[in-house]
Scaffold this active site. Structure first.
Site, mmCIF file in Angstrom:
data_model
loop_
_atom_site.group_PDB
_atom_site.id
_atom_site.type_symbol
_atom_site.label_atom_id
_atom_site.label_comp_id
_atom_site.label_asym_id
_atom_site.label_seq_id
_atom_site.Cartn_x
_atom_site.Cartn_y
_atom_site.Cartn_z
ATOM 1 C CG ASP A 180 -11.940 -3.598 6.339
ATOM 2 O OD1 ASP A 180 -10.217 -3.229 6.885
ATOM 3 O OD2 ASP A 180 -12.478 -4.291 6.468
HETATM 4 C C1 GLC Z 1 -14.096 -7.306 6.449
HETATM 5 C C2 GLC Z 1 -12.803 -7.377 5.534
HETATM 6 C C3 GLC Z 1 -11.583 -7.807 6.076
HETATM 7 C C4 GLC Z 1 -11.392 -6.932 7.640
HETATM 8 C C5 GLC Z 1 -13.070 -7.498 8.082
HETATM 9 C C6 GLC Z 1 -12.969 -6.916 9.411
HETATM 10 O O1 GLC Z 1 -14.538 -8.764 6.147
HETATM 11 O O2 GLC Z 1 -13.040 -8.106 3.818
HETATM 12 O O3 GLC Z 1 -10.647 -7.297 5.697
HETATM 13 O O4 GLC Z 1 -10.516 -7.403 8.745
HETATM 14 O O5 GLC Z 1 -13.724 -6.614 7.219
HETATM 15 O O6 GLC Z 1 -13.335 -5.472 9.476
#
Ligand code: GLC
Length: 782
Positions: A469
């Site tokens: 993210d």
């Molecule tokens: C959090 C989010 C997930 C994402 C991860 C890495 O766990 O819920 O969707 O892939 O972070 O950023």
């Protein structure tokens, strides 16, 4: 230092002191009703949706922490001393107060002893009901008669959790309670909806009540010293505005050694009168115990689908109990409501929920089926998807992520392998504009979207972000691309080709295979950096994750996915795995990349905002560790696969809770990486994709039992010192009793497979249709 131990025979984790480094929580409820429940009874509840149907209020980020909760105070009416059945919120001196908390499967029991009075409170949600039971047993351990009063603390939330926390000019004027049927009714906004109310009832006569928080607590006091409990009497007032509350007083007289029990029920209801059926049910003797037994049966039936006996006690605790339990919790609630997500808005995640099904499909495939329909319904007709949706309205929210839609292909493929339900591909499912198409077409659109939307080097565009993210690659050119998404595409296109083949869509088989081959070529030609795969190309086409990068040289996601997707083969795959171990592996797990960013990089986004070693900036992001386990197992390296598993397995870290901090029975999202001063300290427990992927890694890749379309593959990859293990796997209604022997001490390889006593070729037990038990004997060897 330890704060508790595993009681696997009872499927419980026993917490022996209340002052754990962080609240150690449990989840009550297996379906529509959810209660978050800490080891000192902190937490809150909601019905279906933590954002819109919040029943109990919780003060996030509060001092003192973990308040309020489901408190029962006990008051000795002679001495006027009072305490709590769950230690918090009165926090009596632990030299005088005995405590034990047992977190079990969807229930929590807290035992306490103080001033010669023993109490045991059980909290759980009966299967199929929208209410929670608090049952307290109180025992007089002294030789004198005792007169006690119990007082309850129920702080109702005004339904909408965000509004409840912010909009006081409005919401201090809507609260409403009524007292009838020996229960406090929470009636806020009932006049508008003529539905949606909550109640808090007791099976013993209520001696006095408080319907307003202020009256119960008193001015300038707290949950720790409420005026009503101090005085031994509530004020019998109801809320018209202010904070609706359920304070009930129950008087209990106990002869020497006598024990009595009181039941409270907190529930949600949308039809006035229905709640009285619940009151009648739990007025009957034995009803609470019967409901608890039903809950135990429910879990027995779920866990029964996969039970292993291995030489390693930690893998037994995790795989047989806690990891599967966490998988159902993440499946139910996605990332919406934990002790780290206030549950105000996030709802169900598209990518998260798809991945959660990978760890849950074996337990209740039919639930996964309907979840996949919900998920696919927030896909755009052009194939991309909303990033999440509300569990209540099913409406999608946010968009622009490069990976979301691709996870659907993997989740549907997994569901069909588990269930054999090939017809699912023909089910008509809406897109987010209401137009309908077969599930198969949803998958085609997903693949096509990433195929058509490519940036630098012909790789799929990353959009706002991929799985990570915080790696935000889209800039003014909109050309940033992700190597991880490219690998996901290769896997997805191959899976779709396989689905096409199995469902008789002959023309599509080669089409998707060729797309996969072409993308694989692009990755291998443009993204290999001598010893590992690069991670991405930013908006200007600069490579991210190369030996020439100053920081963020080597990343875990692209390197594990290169192997999972079959992009990396042979020597290149081995070199990749060795690079991961050499550069990213630490004593607490594998970090996301190295070196951590020490400066802000606008072209990479949020990943460089966190302090070095936290979250996406080079923490041990636990979700990604099982990808390395699966990759190691695929390449036959059983020692390394197991070592990676053990390093982050919560049970294996029980002895270092003073470093680890979070619950030793569930995975956390992240553990601070080696660049941070709190190296080894975890955060964000419970709701993380780590649960599903670790279950996949342990059950399907290390123990190696995984369903295929036409049979159960047995492909273990274990440490050489394991002489064998057994697994009971219930698959499509058939029980496979699998015994694996490893006399030659190999890591991988099936030398002989016997099904019901007969040798069969290969390593796949057939898909029987007889609902019976079958024995599978496996001899590992070269
Ligand atoms: C959090 C989010 C997930 C994402 C991860 C890495 O766990 O819920 O969707 O892939 O972070 O950023």
């Amino acid at each position: 230092m330890k704060y508790g131990y595993f009681d696997d025979a009872n499927r419980e984790y026993v917490i022996t002191r209340p002052d754990t480094p962080l609240p150690w929580i449990n989840y009550l409820g297996v379906d529509v009703y959810c209660g978050l429940m800490s080891n000192t009874a902190g937490g809150y509840s909601f019905y279906r949706d933590a954002a819109q149907r919040r029943l109990l209020r919780y003060r996030y980020n509060n001092v003192p922490s973990d308040r309020p909760g489901r408190y029962i105070y006990l008051r000795d009416n002679k001495t006027e001393d009072y305490w709590s059945a769950s230690w918090q919120p009165t926090n009596k001196d632990l030299k005088k107060y005995k405590y034990e908390c047992r977190h079990g499967l969807s229930y929590t029991k807290i035992k306490a002893e103080y001033a010669g009075i023993e109490s045991e409170t059980s909290y759980f949600v009966p299967v199929g009901e929208a209410n929670e039971i608090w049952r307290i047993k109180v025992k007089n351990k002294t030789n004198r008669p005792r007169k006690l009063s119990l007082f309850t603390y129920v702080e109702f939330c005004l339904w909408d959790a965000m509004n409840d926390m912010t909009d006081y000019q409005y919401n201090l004027n809507i609260g409403k309670t009524e007292f009838k049927n020996n229960a406090m009714y929470h009636m806020t906004l009932y006049n508008m909806h003529k539905s949606n109310f909550a109640y808090f009832w007791s099976d013993k006569k209520v001696a006095s009540y408080d319907g307003v928080r202020q009256d119960f607590v008193g001015p300038y006091r707290s949950e720790g010293n409420p005026i009503a409990v101090e005085k031994g009497k509530c004020s019998n007032k109801l809320a018209v505005g202010w904070a609706p509350f359920g304070g009930l007083q129950i008087n209990v007289s106990l002869k020497p050694k006598e024990e009595k029990e009181v039941t409270f029920v907190l529930g949600y209801c949308d039809s006035m009168g229905e709640e009285e059926k619940i009151f009648a049910k739990y007025s009957k003797k034995g009803a609470v115990d019967a409901a608890m037994q039903e809950l135990a049966k429910y879990w027995e039936n779920n866990l029964n689908k996969y039970q292993a006996k291995t030489p390693d006690k930690n893998i037994n605790s995790m795989v047989n109990i806690w990891n599967q339990y966490q998988c159902m919790t993440t499946f139910n609630w996605s990332r919406s409501a934990s002790y780290y997500e206030a549950g105000g808005e996030r709802g169900m995640g598209f990518r998260d929920s798809n991945q959660d099904t990978l760890g849950f499909a074996h337990q209740i495939p039919s639930k996964v089926r309907s979840r996949l329909v919900d998920i696919a319904s927030v896909q755009f007709p052009e194939g991309r998807a909303h990033h999440g949706y509300s569990p209540l309205t099913k409406k999608g929210s946010r968009e622009g992520y490069g990976d979301d839609h691709l996870w659907l292909v993997q989740a549907v493929h997994n569901y069909i392998r588990e269930s054999g339900d090939m017809n699912f591909l023909n089910e008509h499912v809406p897109f987010n504009d209401g137009t309908k198409a077969k599930m198969y077409e949803h998958l085609q659109k997903a693949i096509q979207y990433s195929w058509d939307n490519v940036g630098w080097n012909g790789l799929p565009k990353a959009g706002f972000a991929d799985w990570n993210d915080c790696l935000n690659l889209s800039g003014p050119k909109g050309m940033g691309v992700s190597v991880m998404i490219a690998c996901q595409f290769v896997l997805g296109a191959n899976l779709l080709s396989e689905l096409a083949e199995k469902s008789g869509r002959v023309l599509d088989v080669d089409k998707y295979k060729e797309m996969a081959v072409e993308m694989k070529k692009r990755i291998n030609e443009k993204c290999w950096d001598c010893e590992w795969y690069m991670r991405a190309f930013d908006d200007n086409g600069n490579a991210v994750g190369t030996s020439k990068s100053k920081e963020g040289k080597i990343w875990l996601e692209s390197n594990t996915w290169a192997i999972l997707s079959g992009v990396a083969e042979g020597d290149r795959a081995i070199t990749t795995l060795n690079s991961i171990k050499k550069n990213l592996y630490t004593k607490y797990g594998i970090v996301l990349f190295q070196p951590a960013f020490t400066e802000y990089h606008p072209e990479l986004g949020y990943v460089s905002v966190f302090p070095a070693g936290l979250k996406e900036n080079a923490a041990i992001f636990c979700h990604t560790n099982p990808w390395a386990m699966c990759a190691e197992a695929m390449m036959g390296r059983g020692e390394q696969a197991f070592e990676y598993w053990e390093t982050i397995a919560p049970a294996a870290n029980n002895d270092i809770s003073q470093i680890h901090w979070t619950e030793p029975y569930v995975y956390s999202q992240m553990i601070a990486g080696r660049d941070h001063k709190d190296f080894g300290q975890a955060k964000n427990s419970w709701l993380t994709g780590t649960a599903a992927w670790n279950f996949v890694a342990a059950s399907q890749y290390i123990l190696g039992i995984r369903p295929d379309f036409d049979g159960l593959v047995i492909d273990p990859c274990v440490p050489k010192k394991w002489k064998g293990f057994s697994v009971k796997r219930v698959w499509r209604g058939v029980t496979y009793n699998i015994t694996v022997k490893n006399p030659d001490g190999v890591n991988k390889g099936v030398a002989e497979l016997k099904v019901d006593g007969k040798i069969i070729a290969g390593n796949k037990a057939p898909a029987f249709k007889d609902n019976k038990e079958h024995s599978v004997e496996v001899l590992m060897g070269k």
